[in-house]
Motif scaffolding. Sequence first.
Motif, mmCIF file in Angstrom:
data_model
loop_
_atom_site.group_PDB
_atom_site.id
_atom_site.type_symbol
_atom_site.label_atom_id
_atom_site.label_comp_id
_atom_site.label_asym_id
_atom_site.label_seq_id
_atom_site.Cartn_x
_atom_site.Cartn_y
_atom_site.Cartn_z
ATOM 1 N N ASN A 1 31.002 -1.635 41.199
ATOM 2 C CA ASN A 1 29.724 -0.878 41.423
ATOM 3 C C ASN A 1 29.107 -0.421 42.837
ATOM 4 O O ASN A 1 29.436 -1.565 43.464
ATOM 5 N N VAL A 2 28.780 0.920 42.968
ATOM 6 C CA VAL A 2 28.480 1.340 43.891
ATOM 7 C C VAL A 2 27.048 0.380 44.568
ATOM 8 O O VAL A 2 27.038 0.050 46.005
ATOM 9 N N ASP A 3 26.373 0.024 43.368
ATOM 10 C CA ASP A 3 25.145 -0.791 43.730
ATOM 11 C C ASP A 3 25.310 -1.896 43.521
ATOM 12 O O ASP A 3 24.083 -2.735 43.825
ATOM 13 N N ASN B 1 27.966 -17.092 47.933
ATOM 14 C CA ASN B 1 27.136 -17.013 48.798
ATOM 15 C C ASN B 1 25.880 -15.897 48.902
ATOM 16 O O ASN B 1 24.727 -16.584 48.673
ATOM 17 N N TYR B 2 26.092 -14.907 48.940
ATOM 18 C CA TYR B 2 25.054 -13.954 47.699
ATOM 19 C C TYR B 2 25.723 -12.763 47.015
ATOM 20 O O TYR B 2 27.219 -12.302 47.678
ATOM 21 N N TRP B 3 25.321 -12.316 46.003
ATOM 22 C CA TRP B 3 24.827 -11.095 45.112
ATOM 23 C C TRP B 3 23.391 -10.395 44.860
ATOM 24 O O TRP B 3 23.236 -11.158 44.517
ATOM 25 N N PHE B 4 23.814 -9.929 45.014
ATOM 26 C CA PHE B 4 22.243 -8.754 44.679
ATOM 27 C C PHE B 4 22.876 -6.981 44.108
ATOM 28 O O PHE B 4 23.940 -6.416 44.171
ATOM 29 N N ASP B 5 22.069 -7.143 43.225
ATOM 30 C CA ASP B 5 21.718 -5.343 42.560
ATOM 31 C C ASP B 5 20.790 -4.597 42.909
ATOM 32 O O ASP B 5 20.145 -4.649 42.927
ATOM 33 N N LEU B 6 21.064 -3.990 43.282
ATOM 34 C CA LEU B 6 21.087 -2.284 44.364
ATOM 35 C C LEU B 6 20.325 -1.116 43.501
ATOM 36 O O LEU B 6 19.841 -0.106 44.551
ATOM 37 N N GLU C 1 13.027 -1.584 44.895
ATOM 38 C CA GLU C 1 12.283 -3.048 45.371
ATOM 39 C C GLU C 1 13.607 -3.918 46.412
ATOM 40 O O GLU C 1 13.691 -4.236 46.617
ATOM 41 N N GLU C 2 14.458 -3.796 44.917
ATOM 42 C CA GLU C 2 15.727 -4.373 45.259
ATOM 43 C C GLU C 2 16.201 -3.834 47.201
ATOM 44 O O GLU C 2 16.853 -5.254 47.440
ATOM 45 N N LEU C 3 16.187 -2.409 46.948
ATOM 46 C CA LEU C 3 16.836 -2.291 48.258
ATOM 47 C C LEU C 3 16.144 -2.641 48.993
ATOM 48 O O LEU C 3 17.174 -2.596 49.949
ATOM 49 N N LYS C 4 15.000 -2.645 49.092
ATOM 50 C CA LYS C 4 13.866 -3.173 49.860
ATOM 51 C C LYS C 4 14.062 -4.574 50.728
ATOM 52 O O LYS C 4 14.288 -5.056 51.500
ATOM 53 N N ASN C 5 14.376 -5.168 49.723
ATOM 54 C CA ASN C 5 14.842 -6.908 49.571
ATOM 55 C C ASN C 5 15.713 -7.298 50.410
ATOM 56 O O ASN C 5 15.897 -8.211 51.552
ATOM 57 N N VAL C 6 16.957 -6.305 49.909
ATOM 58 C CA VAL C 6 18.098 -6.307 50.337
ATOM 59 C C VAL C 6 18.083 -6.120 51.871
ATOM 60 O O VAL C 6 18.674 -6.691 53.201
ATOM 61 N N SER C 7 17.612 -5.473 52.076
ATOM 62 C CA SER C 7 17.427 -4.588 53.076
ATOM 63 C C SER C 7 16.711 -5.355 54.399
ATOM 64 O O SER C 7 17.168 -5.745 55.367
ATOM 65 N N GLU C 8 15.560 -6.014 54.346
ATOM 66 C CA GLU C 8 15.242 -7.132 54.661
ATOM 67 C C GLU C 8 15.740 -8.238 55.576
ATOM 68 O O GLU C 8 15.730 -9.054 55.892
#
Length: 247
Positions: free
Chosen positions: A113-115, A225-230, A234-241
């Motif tokens: 998935n692209v996100d 170690n990390y996995w995020f759904d963007l 809000e998720e996009l901002k959190n992962v950007s930071e």
Amino acid sequence: MKNDERRTAFILAAGLGTRLKELTSDKPKAMVEMNGKPLLEYVIDKLILQNFNHIVINIHHFGDKIIDFVNEKNYPDVKIEISDERDFLYFTGGAILKALPYFAQSKAVLIHNVDVFSDVDFQTYYDDFIESGDAAWLFTQDRNNISKVAFDKNDNFIGTYNIQTKEFDSDRDFSEVSKLLSFSGLHIFKPEFFSDFELKRCHVWTLYKEISKTKRVKSEFIQPNYWFDLGTQEELKNVSEWLLSQN
């Protein structure tokens, strides 16, 4: 490119990106930027680093912007092809069926998935999967979410389950469920097991339920170690930071 040297990935980038609201009013979700870099570029760069040399991207919403991006980047030493769904959105299952001609020379295909943003080592999984007798591996995790994928005692996929509504979408009885896990938006499949399906709009679980009647669709539990759904702003901002904090 010889078949045994080909590593194929299918990036799902045809979604409407409705959860990202105004960020996708003039662009596809794949071209939404995180710290100045499109989500699609993050995925492609990671796949290339892990020696994937054949990438297929499906497109729908503002698909021309993805085509322009790929052409402008002109990635060397990797073949990138477009599965065009601009006239009709097939959903994930239909997207696989639509793209099958691009996988004719591929022993296996990683779906990404692209996100999804993670540090999963796909190359190792991909090579091990080819040597297995399984039809597909679904990368799973233990997360606190509502939608679950269900597996029996033989670690074979049998359906999906909604924790809230108690809805079990399966041809099997719920008593056969051995474990409920969270899907990661990542999976690997062998194209040969999809060749008998008629092209149609459908969810991938519809296809996997049918395939699992004769071949194993296995859970592959991951602990990256990390996995995020963007998928949301809000998720996009959190992962950007988070990314900026790593530098």
